[in-house]
Design an enzyme around this catalytic site. Sequence first.
Site, PDB file in Angstrom:
ATOM      1  N   LYS A  31       0.802  -1.221   0.000  1.00  0.00           N
ATOM      2  CA  LYS A  31       0.000   0.000   0.000  1.00  0.00           C
ATOM      3  C   LYS A  31       0.838   1.276   0.000  1.00  0.00           C
ATOM      4  O   LYS A  31       0.751   2.098  -0.910  1.00  0.00           O
ATOM      5  CB  LYS A  31      -0.808  -0.007   1.309  1.00  0.00           C
ATOM      6  CG  LYS A  31      -2.237   0.259   1.168  1.00  0.00           C
ATOM      7  CD  LYS A  31      -2.979  -0.123   2.451  1.00  0.00           C
ATOM      8  CE  LYS A  31      -2.209   0.136   3.721  1.00  0.00           C
ATOM      9  NZ  LYS A  31      -2.998  -0.190   4.926  1.00  0.00           N
ATOM     10  N   THR A  32       1.629   1.435   1.032  1.00  0.00           N
ATOM     11  CA  THR A  32       2.418   2.653   1.178  1.00  0.00           C
ATOM     12  C   THR A  32       3.455   2.757   0.076  1.00  0.00           C
ATOM     13  O   THR A  32       3.739   3.844  -0.438  1.00  0.00           O
ATOM     14  CB  THR A  32       3.086   2.675   2.564  1.00  0.00           C
ATOM     15  OG1 THR A  32       2.119   2.233   3.522  1.00  0.00           O
ATOM     16  CG2 THR A  32       3.543   4.061   2.930  1.00  0.00           C
ATOM     17  N   ASP A 218      -3.560   8.304   2.404  1.00  0.00           N
ATOM     18  CA  ASP A 218      -3.169   6.991   2.943  1.00  0.00           C
ATOM     19  C   ASP A 218      -4.025   6.680   4.174  1.00  0.00           C
ATOM     20  O   ASP A 218      -4.603   7.579   4.772  1.00  0.00           O
ATOM     21  CB  ASP A 218      -1.680   7.034   3.340  1.00  0.00           C
ATOM     22  CG  ASP A 218      -1.099   5.631   3.498  1.00  0.00           C
ATOM     23  OD1 ASP A 218      -1.819   4.646   3.246  1.00  0.00           O
ATOM     24  OD2 ASP A 218       0.088   5.518   3.879  1.00  0.00           O
ATOM     25  N   GLU A 219      -4.094   5.438   4.567  1.00  0.00           N
ATOM     26  CA  GLU A 219      -4.882   5.023   5.740  1.00  0.00           C
ATOM     27  C   GLU A 219      -6.301   5.609   5.666  1.00  0.00           C
ATOM     28  O   GLU A 219      -6.833   6.117   6.637  1.00  0.00           O
ATOM     29  CB  GLU A 219      -4.213   5.508   7.043  1.00  0.00           C
ATOM     30  CG  GLU A 219      -2.768   5.110   7.205  1.00  0.00           C
ATOM     31  CD  GLU A 219      -2.589   3.695   7.713  1.00  0.00           C
ATOM     32  OE1 GLU A 219      -3.580   2.940   7.759  1.00  0.00           O
ATOM     33  OE2 GLU A 219      -1.459   3.351   8.055  1.00  0.00           O
ATOM     34  N   GLN A 249      -8.915  -3.174   8.069  1.00  0.00           N
ATOM     35  CA  GLN A 249      -7.985  -2.735   9.102  1.00  0.00           C
ATOM     36  C   GLN A 249      -8.435  -1.465   9.806  1.00  0.00           C
ATOM     37  O   GLN A 249      -7.641  -0.812  10.482  1.00  0.00           O
ATOM     38  CB  GLN A 249      -6.585  -2.518   8.505  1.00  0.00           C
ATOM     39  CG  GLN A 249      -5.904  -3.796   8.092  1.00  0.00           C
ATOM     40  CD  GLN A 249      -4.448  -3.557   7.732  1.00  0.00           C
ATOM     41  OE1 GLN A 249      -3.613  -3.313   8.578  1.00  0.00           O
ATOM     42  NE2 GLN A 249      -4.156  -3.601   6.448  1.00  0.00           N
ATOM     43  N   ARG A 618       0.190  -9.327  10.843  1.00  0.00           N
ATOM     44  CA  ARG A 618       1.554  -8.840  11.090  1.00  0.00           C
ATOM     45  C   ARG A 618       2.564  -9.961  10.887  1.00  0.00           C
ATOM     46  O   ARG A 618       3.752  -9.724  10.722  1.00  0.00           O
ATOM     47  CB  ARG A 618       1.739  -8.302  12.538  1.00  0.00           C
ATOM     48  CG  ARG A 618       0.865  -7.130  12.953  1.00  0.00           C
ATOM     49  CD  ARG A 618       0.935  -5.983  12.009  1.00  0.00           C
ATOM     50  NE  ARG A 618      -0.197  -6.038  11.090  1.00  0.00           N
ATOM     51  CZ  ARG A 618      -0.247  -5.394   9.940  1.00  0.00           C
ATOM     52  NH1 ARG A 618       0.752  -4.641   9.558  1.00  0.00           N
ATOM     53  NH2 ARG A 618      -1.296  -5.499   9.143  1.00  0.00           N
TER      54      ARG A 618
HETATM   55  P1  ATP Z   1      -0.084  -2.569   5.990  1.00  0.00           P
HETATM   56  O1  ATP Z   1      -1.482  -2.800   5.552  1.00  0.00           O
HETATM   57  O2  ATP Z   1       0.316  -3.558   7.024  1.00  0.00           O
HETATM   58  O3  ATP Z   1       0.202  -1.141   6.314  1.00  0.00           O
HETATM   59  P2  ATP Z   1       1.037  -2.105   3.376  1.00  0.00           P
HETATM   60  O4  ATP Z   1      -0.024  -2.476   2.449  1.00  0.00           O
HETATM   61  O5  ATP Z   1       1.271  -0.682   3.669  1.00  0.00           O
HETATM   62  O6  ATP Z   1       0.842  -2.947   4.731  1.00  0.00           O
HETATM   63  P3  ATP Z   1       3.817  -2.133   2.800  1.00  0.00           P
HETATM   64  O7  ATP Z   1       4.250  -1.929   4.174  1.00  0.00           O
HETATM   65  O8  ATP Z   1       3.952  -1.016   1.832  1.00  0.00           O
HETATM   66  O9  ATP Z   1       2.353  -2.752   2.797  1.00  0.00           O
HETATM   67  O10 ATP Z   1       4.576  -3.407   2.171  1.00  0.00           O
HETATM   68  C1  ATP Z   1       4.633  -4.661   2.819  1.00  0.00           C
HETATM   69  C2  ATP Z   1       5.880  -5.417   2.456  1.00  0.00           C
HETATM   70  O11 ATP Z   1       5.788  -5.936   1.134  1.00  0.00           O
HETATM   71  C3  ATP Z   1       7.076  -4.525   2.493  1.00  0.00           C
HETATM   72  O12 ATP Z   1       8.131  -5.248   3.075  1.00  0.00           O
HETATM   73  C4  ATP Z   1       7.319  -4.226   1.013  1.00  0.00           C
HETATM   74  O13 ATP Z   1       8.671  -3.943   0.764  1.00  0.00           O
HETATM   75  C5  ATP Z   1       6.896  -5.518   0.347  1.00  0.00           C
HETATM   76  N1  ATP Z   1       6.440  -5.342  -1.049  1.00  0.00           N
HETATM   77  C6  ATP Z   1       5.447  -4.564  -1.475  1.00  0.00           C
HETATM   78  N2  ATP Z   1       5.278  -4.676  -2.820  1.00  0.00           N
HETATM   79  C7  ATP Z   1       6.217  -5.538  -3.245  1.00  0.00           C
HETATM   80  C8  ATP Z   1       6.576  -6.079  -4.538  1.00  0.00           C
HETATM   81  N3  ATP Z   1       5.936  -5.747  -5.638  1.00  0.00           N
HETATM   82  N4  ATP Z   1       7.594  -6.954  -4.587  1.00  0.00           N
HETATM   83  C9  ATP Z   1       8.253  -7.311  -3.471  1.00  0.00           C
HETATM   84  N5  ATP Z   1       7.968  -6.849  -2.242  1.00  0.00           N
HETATM   85  C10 ATP Z   1       6.956  -5.966  -2.113  1.00  0.00           C
HETATM   86 MG    MG Z   2       1.281   0.746   5.431  1.00  0.00          MG
END
Ligand code: ATP
Ligand code: MG
Length: 732
Positions: A31-32, A218-219, A249, A618
Amino acid sequence: MNLDDLNVAQRQAVERTEGPVLILAGAGSGKTKVLTTRISYLVEDKNVNPGNILAITFTNKAANEMRERVDKIIGDNSRDMWISTFHSCCVRILRKDINKIGYNRSFVIYDSSDQATLIKECMKELDINDKKFDHKMIISKISSAKDKLMDPKEFARQAGSDFLLKKIAEVYAVYQERLKRSSALDFDDLIVKTVELLKSSEDVLEFYRNKFKYIMVDEYQDTSRAQYELIKMLAMGHQNICVVGDDDQSIYGWRGADIRNILEFERDYDDVFVVKLEQNYRSTQIILDTANHLIANNIERKKKRLWSEKKDGEKVQVKLLKNEVEEANFVVNEIYENSIKTGRPFSEYAVLYRANAQARAVEDALNKFQIPYNIYGGTKFYERKEIKDLLAFLRVIVNPQDDISVKRIINIPRRGIGLKTIEKLEDRASMMKESLYSVLLDVDNNSDISTKAKKGINEFLDMVGLLRALNEVYKPSELIEKVLDVTGYKSELEFQVKKNENMQNGKAEEAQDRIDNLMEFISIAIEYETGVLNSGEEKNLEEFLSGISLSSDIDDEDNDSIDKVSLMTMHSSKGLEFPVVFIVGMEENIFPIARAIHSMSDAEIEEERRLCYVGITRAMKELYLTYTVSRVLYGKPNVNKKSRFLGELPDETVEILDSPVKPVEFAGANYSLIAKYADKYKNSMNLESAKSIGAKIKKEKDYDAMNVACGEGAGYDSYDSSKIPRLKKGSV
Ligand code: ATP
Ligand code: MG
């Protein structure tokens, strides 16, 4: 810009720069990462002026992190970009144009204590009795009205003939007038007034619609209705809006976040391009199946399933333990053995819980195993001021020659013994080669000391004498209560709670927290007395204290380079990831948490379930869920059935580990019932009356609850009335 490291859906989300985009990103799906990449892509590949970009995040910390990430990709160019929280974005807008709605541009922002003062003044002005109407309640009603953009007029209209609501409406109206007169805005007003400004001034609205050609949030699942409206007004022209969120979430409903915002996004904007990021890069398929199965029990949600390429993986381990001590021992033992087997550093393990107070048992076990740990969003239990103070009292009772402890508590609570006096006493002690306490005993013959200080010192000596006598009669858990009473320590905190309870300055909560911690300390003593902690014979204060020193005294400089296990609540774990995760306390009334005043509504249960979903997601590789037959929490025994969430997990992904105990099945063993009986025992002056209360409960057919209160149903070996928590010995 190179987008090769993104998957197809992520790349689509980045490249679709025009029109409304809803990224429903499951946990750990990047996401981020997508959001920051998108910002950079707009500048680098689409030649968008950074000044035309608005990015909103939930906290200042998140905003700073996002700016850093963007900086790395596009350099100084990010300066003109607005990357901020809702509140700071609004302050910026209002500073420029708030005069257009009749406020001074140099308005002040009222914090919650200013707010409370003003509300009270308004109530006075309206002759509203502050004994009958809790102004804290009024503030919270007004605040949630503002979250919904409801002005005083609308509030009054909806109040109809409801007496209470009508009164609140009156206060609300006067409050807003007074704020305006003082050119002041409260926190909620920052959003409300920005919306008002944009609504009333075509020019200002046009200006920001032109300026912010690209908007990202975001969020998004944690935005309030007012924030939603704000974004909608800014984005409605060009509709270049991209929001990132996960309805599963959303865990801040109590703070006014409105999950409908994400569910209704598609209805409010034209031709929304919906991207579902369902590939999770964080967890094994087994962990995701578990999370998916659980969250499917929520009705209010967008259906989506997370999947992972990580096909193998361990099953989710579920274990029932006897009590919180055994649970913590199990968790820590697993961490220890797992780290030896796999070579994983401790930093790859996290222990999550629902309430901060649950950390204490885990801390004890980690200390026993000498495993370093870090608590996020809280101070370590034995490092808390109130616990250190209490320990000092207990140490002085056992050994008055303990100078360090005497010095710590000699003026707690204040009895007019200043630092100068203490210095003089210490000098004398070192000169005479005696303990501080012996010098105190001789204070009346000491001409160096003022009469006022002498009086205070004699009070202190009397108090220690009394406590030492009480120690002869009471067991540790009871003595601790006496200490808290006799020293006035507890009543001082209770006074703080009362005094600040309507101030919204956080002090009431802080004092209540301290009381909770002290009560939790009594839990430790009860564990010790019922034999959970010690197997030896002696159950006196000395033994108890040395046990504690041994378990809490480990070399642990606060050094981030030390490899540590992470402890935190599930709320603070949002956004983080760990290879091995333990969630403890999977019991009804603990998680989902029991609400003291009312039973949980379906919506609240759904929010708890989302919190469980956050916790589970997590975990990257291994996940453990533990629960107990009984636990002592906040100094009170609890027996709860296993959490309904455990029952909602799929059989295929879960492995039930052998348990040393049988689960409890009896009905009615809820927290409030137990508390009720525990209180009755507390107030009973001697064994006889305790027995008669027991007989009465039996007659009332509440004996299950009684057993619970006595610890029998709690898996202790035999029933023994002396194990009744906090039962007074004799009638002193
Ligand atoms: P949350 O909902 O818990 O906040 P999120 O959706 O924000 O999670 P991120 O924290 O941005 O997710 O990414 C989660 C993990 O997945 C990170 O370690 C990120 O580096 C990895 N990741 C994301 N996209 C890819 C990709 N295309 N290839 C490999 N790794 C990835
Ligand atoms: Mg995030």
